[in-house]
Design an enzyme around this catalytic site. Structure first.
Site, PDB file in Angstrom:
ATOM      1  N   CYS A   2      48.084  41.835  58.649  1.00  0.00           N
ATOM      2  CA  CYS A   2      49.507  42.287  59.278  1.00  0.00           C
ATOM      3  C   CYS A   2      49.628  43.747  59.235  1.00  0.00           C
ATOM      4  O   CYS A   2      49.180  44.460  58.139  1.00  0.00           O
ATOM      5  CB  CYS A   2      50.594  41.594  58.709  1.00  0.00           C
ATOM      6  SG  CYS A   2      50.474  39.954  58.478  1.00  0.00           S
ATOM      7  N   ARG A  27      42.760  46.483  61.036  1.00  0.00           N
ATOM      8  CA  ARG A  27      42.993  45.717  60.067  1.00  0.00           C
ATOM      9  C   ARG A  27      42.720  44.249  60.261  1.00  0.00           C
ATOM     10  O   ARG A  27      42.988  43.457  59.275  1.00  0.00           O
ATOM     11  CB  ARG A  27      44.677  46.088  59.582  1.00  0.00           C
ATOM     12  CG  ARG A  27      44.853  47.171  59.225  1.00  0.00           C
ATOM     13  CD  ARG A  27      46.366  47.462  59.062  1.00  0.00           C
ATOM     14  NE  ARG A  27      46.882  46.551  58.071  1.00  0.00           N
ATOM     15  CZ  ARG A  27      47.321  46.997  57.242  1.00  0.00           C
ATOM     16  NH1 ARG A  27      46.904  48.395  56.559  1.00  0.00           N
ATOM     17  NH2 ARG A  27      47.916  46.328  55.877  1.00  0.00           N
ATOM     18  N   TRP A  74      48.690  38.561  61.317  1.00  0.00           N
ATOM     19  CA  TRP A  74      47.542  37.886  60.908  1.00  0.00           C
ATOM     20  C   TRP A  74      48.141  36.416  60.510  1.00  0.00           C
ATOM     21  O   TRP A  74      48.622  36.645  59.249  1.00  0.00           O
ATOM     22  CB  TRP A  74      46.693  38.681  59.718  1.00  0.00           C
ATOM     23  CG  TRP A  74      45.217  38.286  59.423  1.00  0.00           C
ATOM     24  CD1 TRP A  74      44.241  38.435  60.307  1.00  0.00           C
ATOM     25  CD2 TRP A  74      44.854  37.293  58.177  1.00  0.00           C
ATOM     26  NE1 TRP A  74      43.168  37.628  59.681  1.00  0.00           N
ATOM     27  CE2 TRP A  74      43.501  37.177  58.595  1.00  0.00           C
ATOM     28  CE3 TRP A  74      45.613  36.692  57.304  1.00  0.00           C
ATOM     29  CZ2 TRP A  74      42.820  36.417  57.729  1.00  0.00           C
ATOM     30  CZ3 TRP A  74      44.986  35.909  56.457  1.00  0.00           C
ATOM     31  CH2 TRP A  74      43.323  35.901  56.671  1.00  0.00           C
ATOM     32  N   ASN A 100      55.387  42.193  56.457  1.00  0.00           N
ATOM     33  CA  ASN A 100      53.881  42.118  55.947  1.00  0.00           C
ATOM     34  C   ASN A 100      53.871  41.566  54.566  1.00  0.00           C
ATOM     35  O   ASN A 100      54.470  42.012  53.684  1.00  0.00           O
ATOM     36  CB  ASN A 100      53.252  43.376  55.927  1.00  0.00           C
ATOM     37  CG  ASN A 100      51.910  43.585  55.731  1.00  0.00           C
ATOM     38  OD1 ASN A 100      51.210  42.574  55.461  1.00  0.00           O
ATOM     39  ND2 ASN A 100      51.161  44.613  55.680  1.00  0.00           N
ATOM     40  N   GLY A 101      53.081  40.398  54.584  1.00  0.00           N
ATOM     41  CA  GLY A 101      53.092  39.791  52.916  1.00  0.00           C
ATOM     42  C   GLY A 101      53.335  38.365  53.004  1.00  0.00           C
ATOM     43  O   GLY A 101      53.197  37.639  54.378  1.00  0.00           O
ATOM     44  N   GLU A 487      25.009  43.496  48.806  1.00  0.00           N
ATOM     45  CA  GLU A 487      25.708  44.173  49.751  1.00  0.00           C
ATOM     46  C   GLU A 487      25.269  44.163  51.262  1.00  0.00           C
ATOM     47  O   GLU A 487      25.848  43.933  52.090  1.00  0.00           O
ATOM     48  CB  GLU A 487      25.815  45.696  49.292  1.00  0.00           C
ATOM     49  CG  GLU A 487      26.689  46.618  50.067  1.00  0.00           C
ATOM     50  CD  GLU A 487      28.056  46.026  50.683  1.00  0.00           C
ATOM     51  OE1 GLU A 487      28.562  45.272  50.139  1.00  0.00           O
ATOM     52  OE2 GLU A 487      28.571  46.911  51.606  1.00  0.00           O
ATOM     53  N   LYS A 491      27.258  42.560  54.556  1.00  0.00           N
ATOM     54  CA  LYS A 491      27.268  43.308  55.741  1.00  0.00           C
ATOM     55  C   LYS A 491      26.908  42.512  57.018  1.00  0.00           C
ATOM     56  O   LYS A 491      27.403  42.471  57.963  1.00  0.00           O
ATOM     57  CB  LYS A 491      26.284  44.710  55.788  1.00  0.00           C
ATOM     58  CG  LYS A 491      27.070  46.055  55.200  1.00  0.00           C
ATOM     59  CD  LYS A 491      28.216  46.403  55.687  1.00  0.00           C
ATOM     60  CE  LYS A 491      29.408  45.704  55.060  1.00  0.00           C
ATOM     61  NZ  LYS A 491      30.209  46.090  54.042  1.00  0.00           N
ATOM     62  N   GLU A 494      29.085  39.365  57.610  1.00  0.00           N
ATOM     63  CA  GLU A 494      30.292  39.955  58.051  1.00  0.00           C
ATOM     64  C   GLU A 494      30.508  40.061  59.597  1.00  0.00           C
ATOM     65  O   GLU A 494      31.322  39.797  60.357  1.00  0.00           O
ATOM     66  CB  GLU A 494      30.771  41.273  57.474  1.00  0.00           C
ATOM     67  CG  GLU A 494      31.550  41.035  56.326  1.00  0.00           C
ATOM     68  CD  GLU A 494      31.967  42.325  55.431  1.00  0.00           C
ATOM     69  OE1 GLU A 494      33.185  42.699  55.088  1.00  0.00           O
ATOM     70  OE2 GLU A 494      31.025  43.420  55.465  1.00  0.00           O
ATOM     71  N   HIS A 510      13.382  28.694  41.738  1.00  0.00           N
ATOM     72  CA  HIS A 510      14.084  27.731  41.175  1.00  0.00           C
ATOM     73  C   HIS A 510      15.049  27.169  42.243  1.00  0.00           C
ATOM     74  O   HIS A 510      15.755  26.507  41.803  1.00  0.00           O
ATOM     75  CB  HIS A 510      14.928  28.293  39.964  1.00  0.00           C
ATOM     76  CG  HIS A 510      14.221  28.904  38.874  1.00  0.00           C
ATOM     77  ND1 HIS A 510      13.569  28.264  37.927  1.00  0.00           N
ATOM     78  CD2 HIS A 510      13.944  30.051  38.487  1.00  0.00           C
ATOM     79  CE1 HIS A 510      12.740  29.242  37.323  1.00  0.00           C
ATOM     80  NE2 HIS A 510      13.077  30.209  37.414  1.00  0.00           N
ATOM     81  N   LYS A 607      40.743  44.293  57.242  1.00  0.00           N
ATOM     82  CA  LYS A 607      40.283  45.326  56.575  1.00  0.00           C
ATOM     83  C   LYS A 607      41.315  45.844  55.390  1.00  0.00           C
ATOM     84  O   LYS A 607      40.241  45.678  54.172  1.00  0.00           O
ATOM     85  CB  LYS A 607      40.705  46.622  57.181  1.00  0.00           C
ATOM     86  CG  LYS A 607      40.277  47.810  56.736  1.00  0.00           C
ATOM     87  CD  LYS A 607      38.766  48.506  56.831  1.00  0.00           C
ATOM     88  CE  LYS A 607      38.229  49.600  55.908  1.00  0.00           C
ATOM     89  NZ  LYS A 607      36.925  49.312  55.708  1.00  0.00           N
TER      90      LYS A 607
HETATM   91  C1  G6P Z   1      38.117  43.277  52.718  1.00  0.00           C
HETATM   92  C2  G6P Z   1      37.295  44.393  53.640  1.00  0.00           C
HETATM   93  C3  G6P Z   1      36.235  44.947  52.711  1.00  0.00           C
HETATM   94  C4  G6P Z   1      36.497  45.190  51.413  1.00  0.00           C
HETATM   95  C5  G6P Z   1      37.411  44.341  50.635  1.00  0.00           C
HETATM   96  C6  G6P Z   1      38.089  45.091  49.637  1.00  0.00           C
HETATM   97  O1  G6P Z   1      37.584  42.166  52.605  1.00  0.00           O
HETATM   98  O2  G6P Z   1      37.088  43.736  54.874  1.00  0.00           O
HETATM   99  O3  G6P Z   1      35.458  45.588  53.723  1.00  0.00           O
HETATM  100  O4  G6P Z   1      35.503  45.455  50.697  1.00  0.00           O
HETATM  101  O5  G6P Z   1      38.305  43.841  51.361  1.00  0.00           O
HETATM  102  O6  G6P Z   1      38.780  46.083  49.953  1.00  0.00           O
HETATM  103  P1  G6P Z   1      39.416  47.271  49.245  1.00  0.00           P
HETATM  104  O7  G6P Z   1      40.320  48.212  49.943  1.00  0.00           O
HETATM  105  O8  G6P Z   1      40.273  46.715  47.946  1.00  0.00           O
HETATM  106  O9  G6P Z   1      38.082  48.073  48.660  1.00  0.00           O
END
Ligand code: G6P
Length: 612
Positions: A2, A27, A74, A100-101, A487, A491, A494, A510, A607
């Site tokens: 949100c 976001r 959201w 928001n929350g 990582e 990526k 996602e 294994h 985000k």
């Molecule tokens: C979400 C974002 C990621 C991020 C994670 C942690 O999942 O999509 O890109 O790594 O949150 O976010 P932060 O702001 O705590 O690094």
């Protein structure tokens, strides 16, 4: 997740609000809405779908009000729909609220209000808030601004969970109240106008001066003034903080997508993050008041974070252990917070968070603090919630990161965490000084090396075009290369929605090797000369079973043949994550583009994950 925007001033509020919401689109959200105080009361326009849809709603052109609130939702409680979108009003249409929350005790509060004959129209937790405020407002003896503030305060003290709220009351058309608990909210100070947002980029084009509220602090806004109150409603003073980011940095600057722009910004963001903390002779963190005695007393370090930020922990655990000779555990924040961890005053807990607002990371920080551990935050956002909770804070200087998939924040965090490990080891006197000198020199060269990777990306694009129709892709690596592939795999999944997993190369036999069949793609990272031949043997095993292979490497692969090889510059193996991740980021980007997906706003992701 949100987003919130608010405006009170002399200009028409609706375009400013919608513009702000557009800047918060990254976001992640499913519905949008605004409320503006008009001559005849509060007008609300909202619906599920994109922010741009607001322009098509009936009545949007007629809004003249100069005091308004706005929201991107959201969905948590209740599916995306017009009725569940924010703003929400109380039954008497006196209060409009965006939230928001999550209100954890909303069923209880809803029942209480229903027992008092309030009728609800949405499935949301938020709708209890305007109704609860109205319930207390109706009990106030007077009708002055203080009664509005008092009703808000009493209602907020009944709420359990997290909230950032903007509240309008039709009886006070020249005021707005905002308050927060465990959810982000900033107030931008203008001249004759003031702005609210859940995230700085939404209002950065209007002001660089921000007030940051702490939990249960209330701001009473008018056009020319902002008064702040604590939870006893005693007036308090807050100072503004000046944010140095510029608006240009939050725009696309000619790139097709924010993610691509942010990938290309990495030489700069790494350079800025290194900043003044490191030169060839010296590492310094002038604001980090950590004593030698305290560091010597430590028997364990935790690195705790979520998502990509947690992968930074995996990429830097080894360097901390090698240099500082202190065991390091890396934990996912959402697990750490519920496992009754063994931490005490001899534990340092390091929290990494780009946004500084991730709910699980903040909760994990509060938990460690309550058990007597010291906490250190690494964040990209000045004054973010995590930095205000932690005992110590250091900042990455990556600039605003807008794309949901994190790229430049990751490389900056790895660099800063590595410099921190060097700093600790110098204080502790635990590291080999020749190694430290080499690392310092090599860190200073990282921006140049990342730049080299970005110069020719054709091989990466070609491979992306070969694999974008795949259903499953595997990543393998050993040591830090395993951390890099974790990582890389995140990526890819996602933003391309391709199922992908990363495995320690030695673990393949294994179990996972059972999944390898003709045509399956296996991607590996090989940056450590001591482990290269081992990983190459594992790749041979998958080739024998028909796999298509891509290798990201700076090692000599003479005598071996793969379907794709992406060469990266020589780099000390301890720093390899910063360089080797860049082609992997680009690979994920080009696969997503080849599939025609929305790279910056992948489905279901947000985000800044401000709820649990
Ligand atoms: C979400 C974002 C990621 C991020 C994670 C942690 O999942 O999509 O890109 O790594 O949150 O976010 P932060 O702001 O705590 O690094």
């Amino acid at each position: 997740m949100c987003g919130i925007v608010g405006y009170i001033g002399h200009q028409k509020a609706s375009p400013i609000l919608i513009n702000g919401l557009l800047r918060l689109e990254y976001r992640g959200y499913d519905s949008a809405g605004i409320a503006v105080i008009e001559k005849d009361g509060i007008s609300i326009l909202k619906d599920k779908g994109k922010v741009n849809n607001l322009y098509n709603l009936d009545g949007i052109d007629k809004l003249e009000g100069t005091n308004g609130i706005a929201h991107t939702r959201w969905a948590t409680h209740g599916k995306p729909s017009k009725i569940n979108s924010h703003p929400h009003m109380d039954e008497s249409n006196t209060f409009a609220v965006v939230h928001n929350g999550i209100i954890e005790n909303f069923s209880e509060l809803r029942k209480f209000l229903e027992d008092n004959n309030v009728k609800f129209i949405s499935d949301t937790d938020t709708e209890v808030i305007p109704n609860l405020i109205n319930y207390y407002y109706s009990k106030e003896v007077s009708r002055d601004i203080f009664s509005f503030l008092h009703a808000v305060k009493v209602a907020c003290n009944e709420l359990k969970g997290s909230f950032a709220l903007e509240i309008l009351c039709k009886d006070f058309p020249d005021n707005m109240i905002v308050v927060r608990k465990d959810s982000p909210l900033v107030i931008g100070k203008g001249v004759g106008e003031n702005f609210i947002a859940s995230d700085i980029p939404a209002i950065l084009s209007f002001t660089k001066d921000f007030y940051l509220l702490n939990d249960f602090e209330y701001a009473l806004l008018s056009r020319n003034d902002i008064k702040f109150f604590d939870n006893d409603l005693t007036e308090i003073n807050l100072d503004t903080k000046t944010i140095e980011w510029n608006m240009e940095a939050a725009e696309k600057n000619g790139y097709d997508d924010f993610m691509l722009k942010e990938i290309y910004e990495q030489p700069t963001s790494i350079r800025e993050t290194i900043g003044s903390t490191l030169n060839e002779d010296k590492v310094s963190f002038p604001d980090l008041n950590i004593s030698k005695e305290y560091l010597h007393s430590l028997n364990r370090i935790y690195i705790i974070a979520c998502g990509t930020a947690m992968h930074v922990g995996l990429a830097t655990k080894n360097i901390f252990e090698q240099l500082c000779k202190i065991p390091v555990e890396v934990e996912v924040a959402s697990e750490f917070r519920y496992k009754n961890p063994l931490v005490d005053s001899k534990t340092l807990c390091i929290y990494i968070s780009q946004s500084g607002e991730t709910a699980d990371t903040i909760a994990a920080l509060k938990l460690a603090k309550s058990k007597g551990a010291k906490t250190l935050a690494i964040s990209n956002v000045i004054g973010s919630s995590i930095t205000r909770e932690a005992d110590y804070t250091i900042y990455t200087h990556a600039g605003p990161e807008i794309a949901v998939a994190s790229t430049k924040a990751y490389t900056s965090q790895v660099v800063l965490t590595t410099i921190l490990a060097i700093y600790f080891s110098e204080i502790l006197g635990t590291a080999d000084t020749t190694l430290i000198d080499t690392l310092k020199k090599e860190i200073l060269e990282l921006p140049k090396k990342v730049d080299e990777v970005l110069t020719d990306t054709s091989a990466i694009k070609d491979f992306a075009n070969k694999i974008y129709k795949e259903k499953d892709i595997f990543f393998i690596g050993r040591g830090l290369d395993y951390a890099i592939t974790m990582e890389a795999s995140l990526k890819l999944k996602e933003i391309s929605y391709i199922h992908s997993e990363a495995y320690a190369a030695g673990e393949l036999k294994h179990g996972t090797i059972a999944l390898i069949e003709n045509g399956i793609t296996v991607i590996s990272s090989i940056t450590n000369p001591d482990l290269a031949h081992k990983t190459i043997s594992n790749i041979q095993e998958v080739i024998t079973r028909g796999a298509k292979t891509l290798v990201v490497t700076n090692q000599d692969l003479e005598g071996h043949s793969f379907d794709g090889v992406i060469r990266i510059p020589e780099v000390n193996p301890m720093l390899a994550p910063v360089v080797a991740i860049v082609p992997m980021q680009l690979l994920a980007y080009y696969v997503s583009k080849a599939k025609g997906l929305d790279v910056d706003k992948p489905r279901n992701l947000a985000k800044s994950v401000t709820v649990e």
